[in-house]
Design a protein around this motif. Structure first.
Motif, PDB file in Angstrom:
ATOM      1  N   MET A   2       0.829  -1.208   0.093  1.00  0.00           N
ATOM      2  CA  MET A   2      -0.130   0.048   0.173  1.00  0.00           C
ATOM      3  C   MET A   2       0.947   1.223  -0.063  1.00  0.00           C
ATOM      4  O   MET A   2       0.651   2.133  -0.748  1.00  0.00           O
ATOM      5  CB  MET A   2      -0.956   0.164   1.158  1.00  0.00           C
ATOM      6  N   LYS A   3       1.690   1.325   0.957  1.00  0.00           N
ATOM      7  CA  LYS A   3       2.943   2.361   1.156  1.00  0.00           C
ATOM      8  C   LYS A   3       3.362   2.867  -0.308  1.00  0.00           C
ATOM      9  O   LYS A   3       3.537   3.853  -0.464  1.00  0.00           O
ATOM     10  CB  LYS A   3       3.463   1.786   2.202  1.00  0.00           C
ATOM     11  N   VAL A   6       1.000   4.223  -2.812  1.00  0.00           N
ATOM     12  CA  VAL A   6       0.723   5.545  -2.236  1.00  0.00           C
ATOM     13  C   VAL A   6       1.873   6.496  -2.750  1.00  0.00           C
ATOM     14  O   VAL A   6       1.759   7.703  -3.504  1.00  0.00           O
ATOM     15  CB  VAL A   6       0.333   5.775  -0.993  1.00  0.00           C
ATOM     16  N   SER A   7       3.323   6.016  -2.384  1.00  0.00           N
ATOM     17  CA  SER A   7       4.268   6.945  -2.426  1.00  0.00           C
ATOM     18  C   SER A   7       4.579   7.398  -4.014  1.00  0.00           C
ATOM     19  O   SER A   7       4.760   8.182  -4.325  1.00  0.00           O
ATOM     20  CB  SER A   7       5.554   6.463  -1.928  1.00  0.00           C
TER      21      SER A   7
ATOM     22  N   LYS B   3      -3.536   5.796   7.481  1.00  0.00           N
ATOM     23  CA  LYS B   3      -2.254   5.196   7.078  1.00  0.00           C
ATOM     24  C   LYS B   3      -1.740   5.874   5.744  1.00  0.00           C
ATOM     25  O   LYS B   3      -0.597   6.148   5.595  1.00  0.00           O
ATOM     26  CB  LYS B   3      -2.304   3.691   6.773  1.00  0.00           C
ATOM     27  N   ILE B   4      -2.700   6.238   4.930  1.00  0.00           N
ATOM     28  CA  ILE B   4      -2.320   6.593   3.477  1.00  0.00           C
ATOM     29  C   ILE B   4      -1.966   8.114   3.707  1.00  0.00           C
ATOM     30  O   ILE B   4      -0.680   8.424   3.087  1.00  0.00           O
ATOM     31  CB  ILE B   4      -3.647   6.861   2.745  1.00  0.00           C
ATOM     32  N   SER B   7       1.840   7.802   5.101  1.00  0.00           N
ATOM     33  CA  SER B   7       2.687   7.594   4.284  1.00  0.00           C
ATOM     34  C   SER B   7       2.850   8.569   3.187  1.00  0.00           C
ATOM     35  O   SER B   7       4.012   9.009   2.748  1.00  0.00           O
ATOM     36  CB  SER B   7       2.464   6.287   3.719  1.00  0.00           C
ATOM     37  N   ALA B   8       1.912   9.240   3.082  1.00  0.00           N
ATOM     38  CA  ALA B   8       1.972  10.459   1.805  1.00  0.00           C
ATOM     39  C   ALA B   8       2.752  11.528   2.412  1.00  0.00           C
ATOM     40  O   ALA B   8       3.738  11.929   1.772  1.00  0.00           O
ATOM     41  CB  ALA B   8       0.557  10.958   1.450  1.00  0.00           C
ATOM     42  N   THR B  11       6.546  10.588   2.541  1.00  0.00           N
ATOM     43  CA  THR B  11       7.158  10.585   1.136  1.00  0.00           C
ATOM     44  C   THR B  11       7.281  11.908   0.809  1.00  0.00           C
ATOM     45  O   THR B  11       8.448  12.329   0.463  1.00  0.00           O
ATOM     46  CB  THR B  11       6.072  10.158   0.078  1.00  0.00           C
TER      47      THR B  11
END
Lengths: 295, 289
Positions: A2-3, A6-7, B3-4, B7-8, B11
Motif C-alpha cells: 500500500m505504502k 501511495v508514494s 495510514k495513507i 505515508s503520503a 514521502t
C-alpha cells in the motif's frame, strides 16, 4: 505494498503538477507574443530611461497593451533578442558579426531602427582644473600611458580611470571611438587599472566625490555637480563642448546613433511602437531626456 | 485512510530531504559540463595563470589570476578583521556579559545578520569609501581594504553566533576544575574554554570565509573591479563573483565568454570545496585529541 503505491502516486501527482505549471507558462509567453498584447524591450542602460518614457506614453495612448522595459546593456539586449526572450532590443551600437552569426543560427533576423543620437561626455570632478583634452590625450589616459594629471597640465595627482563593464554599449563605443580611433584592426583595450563601475550613475557618483577621477557617461548626466571636458579631434582643431547642438551638427566627436532592434520586419504592436517612437511626439521625448533627436 | 495520509506525508518529507542532495549534484554536474568544455578549448593552466581578463574583446583573453588574487585578498582581509572581533565578542557574550546585556547583544547581532548585502554595499559606497580615500590619502577609496571591512561586517554575525554556541557547550566542570586549580579567569578562558571550543570556532571561521568568498553585490559596489594583479590591500581589485554577476547578462548562451563564466564558477566551487574539506579534516583531527 500500500505504502509503495501511495508514494508512487504522490510522486506522479507532483510530476504532473510541475509539468502542468511549466506547460502553462510556456504557452502563455508564446501567446502573448503572437497576439501582441505585450512587448518586452531589453538592452542598453544608456537609453533605458528614454525607452521607459516612450513605453509609458505609448501605454497611455493604447491602454490595452503593456510594455516591459529592462536594462542590462546593449549586449544583454541583443543576446535576449537572439535567444528570443524579448521582442525588441535597445542598443547603443550596431549588432556585430558574431551576434549576426548566432542570430542566423537561431533563425532571428535583426532589423535596425535609428531612434536618436547620443553624445558621450567625459566627466571630471568640479575641483579639477582641467577643462579640455585632445582625443590623443584621452586615449593615453584611458590606456594608462598618462597616469598623472600634471602630464596634461593639471595638479600632481594620480589619475583614477572609471570605466563600464564590457557589456555596456557605452564601453564598446568609447573603446572604438577613443581608444581604437575607429580602426577596426586595432586591438587596444582599456588599461587593466581602470575601475569597472556597474552603471553610469555609479561613475557619476564617484566623479562627484573623487577629485582624481575621470569617467565617461551619456550626455544626460552633465549637470552642476560635475564638469564635462571639451574635446578636440587633434592638436590643431578646436575643443568642442558636448551640447545637443554640437552633436546634431557633428562637431562633437564622441557621439553615436541609438538603435532599436526587432526580430524580422515589425508587425502589430511592435510596429505601432516603432511608429510612435519615430513620430514627432516620440522624438520630442528624445530631446526632453537630454538625448539628440534624429532630425 | 490515516495510514495513507501518514505515508503520503512521509514521502513528501523524504522528497524534500533528498532535494538538497539532488540540487548539489545537479549544480556540480552543470558547472562541470559547461566548465569542462571551456577548459578543453582553452586549457585550464592558461585560464588559471593568465594575467589579463578581456573576455568580451576580440581576440578575447581569459586569464583569471587577477580575479583569484582579488577574491583571496578580500577574503584574507575580511577574515583578519572579522575573526578576532567575532571570537572575542563571542567570549564576551558567553563568559563575561551579564544576562541583560547578553540578551540585547544577541538579538542585535541577529539583526545584523539580516541586513541585505546590497544595503551594506550602498552604505559602504557612501560612507566608508570616501573615508578610506581621505584617511590613507589614496587616489580612490574603492579598494580591497574597503571591501574587506564591509565583508567583515557580514561575516561577524555568523562567526559570533557559531563560536558562542561552541564556547557555551564547553561543560561547566572544565571551568570549575580550572578555577579550583587556582587559574585566573583569563587563564581559564584562554587555556581551557577556548581550547575546548576550538573545533567549533574553526567551523565558525570557515563558515565566515564561505560567506565572504561567495559574497557578490557588496564587493561589486565597493572594490572598484579593476582586473589587475593587486600589489597591496589598498589597490582596487576584482573578485570572481563580481565578474560572473557583472558579465552573465551580456554573454550569449553557449559562447566562449558564457562558458568561461561557468569555468570561473567551477574554480570558485573548487576553492570553497577545498576550504570546507580542510575544515573538516582539521575538525576531525581536533576531536580525536
Amino acid at each position: 505494498m500500500m505504502k509503495k503505491i501511495v508514494s508512487l502516486l504522490t510522486l506522479l501527482l507532483m510530476f504532473l503538477g510541475l509539468t502542468f505549471v511549466f506547460l502553462r507558462s510556456c504557452t502563455k509567453f508564446q501567446k502573448s507574443n503572437r497576439h501582441g498584447e505585450s512587448i518586452q524591450i531589453k538592452g542598453s542602460d544608456t537609453i533605458v530611461n528614454l525607452v521607459q518614457v516612450w513605453a509609458e506614453n505609448f501605454v497611455k495612448q493604447y491602454s490595452t497593451y503593456s510594455v516591459g522595459v529592462t536594462g542590462g546593456g546593449s549586449g544583454t539586449g541583443l543576446a535576449a533578442l537572439i535567444n528570443k526572450t524579448c521582442d525588441m532590443a535597445m542598443s547603443s551600437r550596431e549588432i556585430d558579426e558574431k551576434e549576426e552569426i548566432l542570430a542566423k543560427k537561431n533563425n532571428v533576423v535583426p532589423v535596425r531602427f535609428k531612434v536618436g543620437m547620443d553624445g558621450l561626455a567625459v566627466l571630471v570632478n568640479k575641483n579639477n582644473p582641467i577643462n579640455k583634452l585632445t582625443l590623443e590625450q584621452l586615449r593615453d589616459i584611458f590606456m594608462a600611458k598618462i597616469t598623472n594629471w600634471k602630464e596634461v597640465g593639471g595638479e600632481d595627482k594620480k589619475i583614477v580611470i572609471l570605466s563600464r563593464e564590457s557589456n555596456s554599449g557605452t564601453h564598446m563605443f568609447f573603446k572604438e571611438r577613443v581608444l581604437r580611433n575607429n580602426d577596426k584592426n586595432s586591438k587596444d583595450e582599456f588599461s587593466v587599472h581602470s575601475l569597472i563601475m556597474s552603471s553610469s550613475q555609479a561613475i557619476y557618483d564617484e566623479v562627484c566625490q573623487n577629485s582624481n577621477s575621470l569617467g565617461y557617461v551619456g550626455m544626460g548626466f552633465i549637470n552642476d555637480g560635475v564638469k564635462a571636458i571639451s574635446i578636440a579631434v587633434n592638436k590643431t582643431s578646436e575643443h568642442v563642448y558636448p551640447t545637443v547642438k554640437n552633436v546634431t551638427n557633428n562637431t562633437y566627436t564622441i557621439s553615436r546613433p541609438l538603435y532599436l532592434y526587432t526580430n524580422n520586419e515589425p508587425c502589430g504592436i511592435v510596429k505601432m511602437f516603432i511608429e510612435y517612437v519615430l513620430s514627432d511626439t516620440g522624438q520630442k521625448v528624445v530631446s526632453e531626456t537630454d538625448f539628440v533627436p534624429i532630425n | 485512510m490515516r495510514k495513507i495520509i501518514d505515508s503520503a506525508i512521509e514521502t513528501i518529507i523524504f522528497i524534500c530531504g533528498m532535494l538538497s542532495i539532488v540540487f548539489v549534484v545537479l549544480i556540480f554536474g552543470f558547472l562541470f559540463k559547461e566548465g569542462f568544455s571551456f577548459f578543453r578549448n582553452f586549457g585550464i593552466l592558461k585560464f588559471v595563470t593568465g594575467h589579463f581578463w578581456y573576455a568580451a574583446s576580440d581576440p578575447a583573453s581569459f586569464g583569471i589570476l587577477p580575479l583569484i588574487l582579488g577574491s583571496t585578498l578580500v577574503t584574507i582581509g575580511a577574515c583578519t578583521i572579522a575573526v578576532p572581533i567575532g571570537v572575542m565578542s563571542a567570549l564576551f557574550i558567553s563568559e563575561i556579559a551579564p544576562k541583560g546585556i547578553r540578551d540585547v547583544l544577541k538579538s542585535l547581532i541577529e539583526l545584523m545578520a539580516a541586513i541585505p548585502s546590497v544595503v551594506i554595499g550602498l552604505i559602504g559606497v557612501i560612507t566608508l569609501v570616501p573615508f578610506v580615500k581621505n584617511i590613507f590619502n589614496l587616489p580612490t577609496g574603492l579598494t580591497a581594504f574597503s571591501g574587506s571591512i564591509m565583508l567583515a561586517f557580514m561575516a561577524i554575525p555568523t562567526i559570533i553566533t557559531i563560536s558562542e554556541d561552541a564556547i557555551r557547550s564547553v561543560p561547566w566542570k572544565y571551568r570549575e576544575g580550572a578555577l579550583a586549580l587556582g587559574a585566573t579567569k583569563w587563564q581559564t578562558v584562554r587555556r581551557v574554554v577556548l581550547k575546548a571550543a576550538m573545533p567549533g570556532i574553526i567551523a565558525a571561521t570557515m563558515l565566515g570565509i564561505g560567506r565572504v568568498i561567495g559574497e557578490t553585490m557588496a564587493v561589486m559596489m565597493i572594490t572598484g573591479n579593476a582586473a589587475h594583479i593587486p600589489h597591496s590591500i589598498f589597490d582596487p581589485v576584482r573578485t570572481m563573483t563580481a565578474t560572473i554577476a557583472a558579465e552573465m547578462g551580456e554573454a550569449v548562451r553557449g559562447g566562449m565568454h558564457y562558458r568561461s563564466l561557468f569555468a570561473i564558477a567551477f574554480v570558485l566551487f573548487a576553492i570553497t570545496f577545498i576550504v570546507n574539506f580542510m575544515a573538516d579534516l582539521f575538525l576531525g583531527k581536533n576531536k580525536n585529541i
